[in-house]
Design a protein around this motif. Structure first.
Motif, PDB file in Angstrom:
ATOM      1  N   TYR A 137       0.791  -1.056  -0.061  1.00 39.96           N
ATOM      2  CA  TYR A 137       0.052   0.007   0.027  1.00 39.96           C
ATOM      3  C   TYR A 137       0.907   1.140  -0.235  1.00 39.96           C
ATOM      4  O   TYR A 137       1.893   1.313   0.839  1.00 39.96           O
ATOM      5  N   PRO A 138       0.755   2.130  -0.989  1.00 42.74           N
ATOM      6  CA  PRO A 138      -0.353   2.387  -1.834  1.00 42.74           C
ATOM      7  C   PRO A 138      -0.090   1.723  -3.290  1.00 42.74           C
ATOM      8  O   PRO A 138      -0.784   1.843  -4.311  1.00 42.74           O
ATOM      9  N   THR A 139       0.931   0.766  -3.465  1.00 43.22           N
ATOM     10  CA  THR A 139       1.168   0.335  -4.852  1.00 43.22           C
ATOM     11  C   THR A 139       0.365  -0.871  -5.392  1.00 43.22           C
ATOM     12  O   THR A 139       0.249  -0.939  -6.519  1.00 43.22           O
ATOM     13  N   GLY A 140      -0.148  -1.575  -4.343  1.00 42.15           N
ATOM     14  CA  GLY A 140      -0.947  -2.872  -4.681  1.00 42.15           C
ATOM     15  C   GLY A 140       0.084  -3.983  -5.446  1.00 42.15           C
ATOM     16  O   GLY A 140      -0.337  -4.904  -5.951  1.00 42.15           O
ATOM     17  N   ASN A 141       1.470  -3.793  -5.206  1.00 41.29           N
ATOM     18  CA  ASN A 141       2.492  -4.972  -5.299  1.00 41.29           C
ATOM     19  C   ASN A 141       2.185  -6.208  -4.660  1.00 41.29           C
ATOM     20  O   ASN A 141       1.713  -6.022  -3.374  1.00 41.29           O
ATOM     21  N   LEU A 169      -8.136   1.151 -14.518  1.00 40.51           N
ATOM     22  CA  LEU A 169      -7.649   2.769 -14.253  1.00 40.51           C
ATOM     23  C   LEU A 169      -6.366   2.823 -14.295  1.00 40.51           C
ATOM     24  O   LEU A 169      -5.646   3.815 -14.822  1.00 40.51           O
ATOM     25  N   ALA A 170      -5.584   2.085 -13.649  1.00 38.62           N
ATOM     26  CA  ALA A 170      -4.074   2.002 -13.686  1.00 38.62           C
ATOM     27  C   ALA A 170      -3.458   1.808 -14.932  1.00 38.62           C
ATOM     28  O   ALA A 170      -2.433   2.606 -15.451  1.00 38.62           O
ATOM     29  N   ILE A 171      -4.192   1.101 -16.089  1.00 41.04           N
ATOM     30  CA  ILE A 171      -3.678   0.959 -17.248  1.00 41.04           C
ATOM     31  C   ILE A 171      -3.735   2.307 -18.106  1.00 41.04           C
ATOM     32  O   ILE A 171      -2.837   2.668 -18.899  1.00 41.04           O
ATOM     33  N   ARG A 172      -4.701   2.982 -17.728  1.00 45.50           N
ATOM     34  CA  ARG A 172      -5.086   4.127 -18.383  1.00 45.50           C
ATOM     35  C   ARG A 172      -3.830   5.276 -17.869  1.00 45.50           C
ATOM     36  O   ARG A 172      -3.359   6.202 -18.513  1.00 45.50           O
ATOM     37  N   CYS A 173      -3.722   5.351 -16.456  1.00 45.89           N
ATOM     38  CA  CYS A 173      -2.616   5.977 -16.082  1.00 45.89           C
ATOM     39  C   CYS A 173      -1.071   5.760 -16.605  1.00 45.89           C
ATOM     40  O   CYS A 173      -0.555   6.831 -16.865  1.00 45.89           O
ATOM     41  N   ALA A 174      -0.894   4.582 -16.906  1.00 42.40           N
ATOM     42  CA  ALA A 174       0.341   4.068 -17.175  1.00 42.40           C
ATOM     43  C   ALA A 174       0.568   4.638 -18.569  1.00 42.40           C
ATOM     44  O   ALA A 174       1.672   4.639 -19.119  1.00 42.40           O
ATOM     45  N   ALA A 175      -0.450   4.809 -19.457  1.00 39.15           N
ATOM     46  CA  ALA A 175      -0.377   5.310 -20.836  1.00 39.15           C
ATOM     47  C   ALA A 175      -0.081   6.801 -20.929  1.00 39.15           C
ATOM     48  O   ALA A 175       0.300   7.479 -21.856  1.00 39.15           O
ATOM     49  N   ILE A 176      -0.113   7.387 -19.841  1.00 41.55           N
ATOM     50  CA  ILE A 176       0.397   9.010 -19.888  1.00 41.55           C
ATOM     51  C   ILE A 176       1.688   9.096 -19.705  1.00 41.55           C
ATOM     52  O   ILE A 176       2.381   8.604 -19.243  1.00 41.55           O
ATOM     53  N   ARG A 209       5.026   6.924 -14.604  1.00 40.73           N
ATOM     54  CA  ARG A 209       5.361   5.534 -14.226  1.00 40.73           C
ATOM     55  C   ARG A 209       4.414   4.962 -13.404  1.00 40.73           C
ATOM     56  O   ARG A 209       4.213   5.570 -12.148  1.00 40.73           O
ATOM     57  N   THR A 210       3.813   3.674 -13.798  1.00 35.81           N
ATOM     58  CA  THR A 210       2.987   3.081 -12.877  1.00 35.81           C
ATOM     59  C   THR A 210       3.089   1.662 -12.915  1.00 35.81           C
ATOM     60  O   THR A 210       3.266   0.964 -13.764  1.00 35.81           O
ATOM     61  N   ILE A 211       3.174   1.176 -11.448  1.00 33.52           N
ATOM     62  CA  ILE A 211       3.111  -0.243 -11.419  1.00 33.52           C
ATOM     63  C   ILE A 211       1.681  -0.899 -11.337  1.00 33.52           C
ATOM     64  O   ILE A 211       0.794  -0.324 -10.526  1.00 33.52           O
ATOM     65  N   ILE A 212       1.367  -1.651 -12.306  1.00 32.83           N
ATOM     66  CA  ILE A 212      -0.001  -2.406 -12.461  1.00 32.83           C
ATOM     67  C   ILE A 212      -0.438  -3.213 -11.104  1.00 32.83           C
ATOM     68  O   ILE A 212       0.566  -4.226 -10.979  1.00 32.83           O
ATOM     69  N   SER A 262      -6.097   0.435  -4.880  1.00 34.42           N
ATOM     70  CA  SER A 262      -5.082   1.560  -4.961  1.00 34.42           C
ATOM     71  C   SER A 262      -3.992   1.135  -5.852  1.00 34.42           C
ATOM     72  O   SER A 262      -3.357   0.018  -5.861  1.00 34.42           O
ATOM     73  N   PHE A 263      -3.398   2.211  -6.440  1.00 38.09           N
ATOM     74  CA  PHE A 263      -2.065   2.158  -6.933  1.00 38.09           C
ATOM     75  C   PHE A 263      -1.326   3.246  -7.204  1.00 38.09           C
ATOM     76  O   PHE A 263      -2.019   4.440  -6.879  1.00 38.09           O
TER      77      PHE A 263
END
Length: 445
Positions: free
Chosen positions: A177-181, A310-317, A321-324, A330-331
């Protein structure tokens, strides 16, 4: 006069989030702005609590007698069986403690365990205020993108080697938390080996464990390092019952009666015992129950769909950098690759990110900076995928669960349209920062 220790405590992220939104809404109303806000900061399940718990609560009268400070025996027995079935942990009910939520169990552990505390960053803010109240020594262990912000065994070993050779306590959130890893079994075994070598106990906060998208991948630290791990969990995240404030702690295998007595002494001193009728109502949540299993499966799958999409959309920006995530709702988004543009925009510290993003016309309300244990120079953002009608989504999923990726995307767009629109606004904000078209006007006190 206020004690100096209190002054050192940061506002809980829920209060900080609410204050930011409230202040910006007032500013917008003054300028006749009626645009809506995008809520990504509320880390609370949107689903109704399971029927069995709700019925138990409504059917319970309030007994006048206090419960045992360790918790009702019937509930501790149910928790013991639950851990044996779900986590491969054989814990006698005497090793089970019931507390006032997970947060209410952290304070007694910090209080009774001697030595310093190792706190991973980024992470949950709830640990630091309690450590500061107690004036307990602690050290931050910083995570990084290449390792998915997880604790790296070599880094942990180097830190412990440099500390005074006494007892220590490591905080381990899994899923993160907050990464979801998610920590693998190999990860946990390496960490456990280092903890054994350096006389380090573990506070394993596994509140999101049953929200691991692929449950077969979750391994409890309590099964890897049973002799040195306090395993914490509760009903807030997976059973959507945060208001009930029921937390559970499995004491380490090597705990003796002295440790248990000291733990109960602190619990009884702080709040006597968890509320008796609420404990009674929580029992069905831990007993074998087909309806509860269905609830957990369906809500876990919805969390997976909504948070992953939602995370995939964020990672495309570009620039983000986003960890799915692999669990939870949360992520984390990492903006450190665009730190020069961020500072040019007037955002000097990580705490400035949230007030900058909530500004008109973006209205993106989320949690950043110290609210997620980030350093002043670490520009992280926590997104919670919870802004949707959980009751309607659950009913829809139960009657016709999406079976393909396209059906899951359609499900997301039907129930998470506001979150999709909010992520588009975040993309616009990032673009404006990168192009120099955004300027943060920090309010002066």
């Amino acid at each position: 006069m206020i004690d100096a220790r209190v002054d050192r405590i940061q506002q809980p992220d829920t209060i900080r989030f609410s204050q930011l939104v409230s202040e910006q809404k007032k500013a917008c109303q003054a300028s006749a702005c009626c645009d809506s806000f995008f809520s990504f900061g509320k880390a609370e399940s949107p689903f109704p609590i399971p029927d069995d718990i709700r019925i138990e609560i409504s059917g319970k009268s309030c007994p006048g007698t206090l419960a045992d400070p360790a918790g009702l025996l019937e509930l501790r027995e149910a928790v013991s069986g639950f851990y044996a079935r779900n986590y491969n942990i054989s814990a006698d009910p005497d090793r089970v403690i019931i507390g006032h939520g997970v947060k209410g169990l952290v304070l007694p552990i910090f209080t009774i365990i001697a030595g310093s505390v190792i706190v991973p960053s980024p992470g949950w803010l709830g640990y630091l205020p309690q450590l500061r109240i107690l004036n307990k020594p602690y050290y931050r262990l910083y995570g990084h993108f290449p390792s998915q912000y997880k604790i790296r065994p070599p880094q942990l070993a180097a830190m412990l080697k440099g500390l005074v050779k006494s007892q220590h306590l490591l905080i381990l959130n899994n899923p993160g938390y907050p990464t979801g890893n998610l920590y693998t079994e190999s990860d946990l075994r390496e960490i456990a080996s280092i903890c054994r070598e350096f006389n380090t106990l573990v506070l394993a906060n596994e509140a999101y464990s049953l929200l691991t998208y692929d449950l077969s991948k979750f391994i409890s630290m309590g099964s890897i390092y049973p002799e040195g791990t306090f395993v914490l969990n509760g009903l807030s995240m997976d059973r959507s019952a945060g208001g009930l404030r029921i937390g559970t702690c499995i004491l380490p295998e090597r705990s003796d009666q002295i440790l248990k007595n000291e733990f109960i002494k602190i619990l009884a001193t702080v709040y006597t015992a968890a509320v008796t009728p609420v404990q009674q109502a929580a029992i069905p949540a831990y007993l074998p129950n087909t309806a509860m299993d269905t609830y957990l499966h369906d809500t876990r799958e919805i969390h997976r769909i909504m948070t992953t999409e939602l995370a995939i959309r964020c990672a495309a920006i570009e620039g983000v950098r986003t960890i799915i995530p692999e669990g939870g709702f949360s992520f984390m988004a990492d903006l450190n690759s665009m730190i020069a543009a961020i500072r040019t925009a007037g955002i000097q510290y990580s705490n400035d990110l949230a007030p900058a993003m909530v500004q008109h016309p973006y209205h993106i309300a989320t949690v950043t900076g110290e609210a997620m244990m980030a350093g002043y120079d670490d520009f992280y953002i926590r997104f919670s995928a919870t802004d949707y009608d959980g009751t309607a989504a659950l009913e829809s999923y139960h009657s016709a669960p999406p079976k393909t990726s396209s059906e899951e995307e359609a499900f997301f767009m039907k129930y998470g349209a506001r979150m999709a629109a909010g992520m588009e606004m975040f993309s616009r904000w990032v673009s404006d920062v990168r192009s120099g078209n955004f300027r943060f006007e920090k309010k002066t006190e």
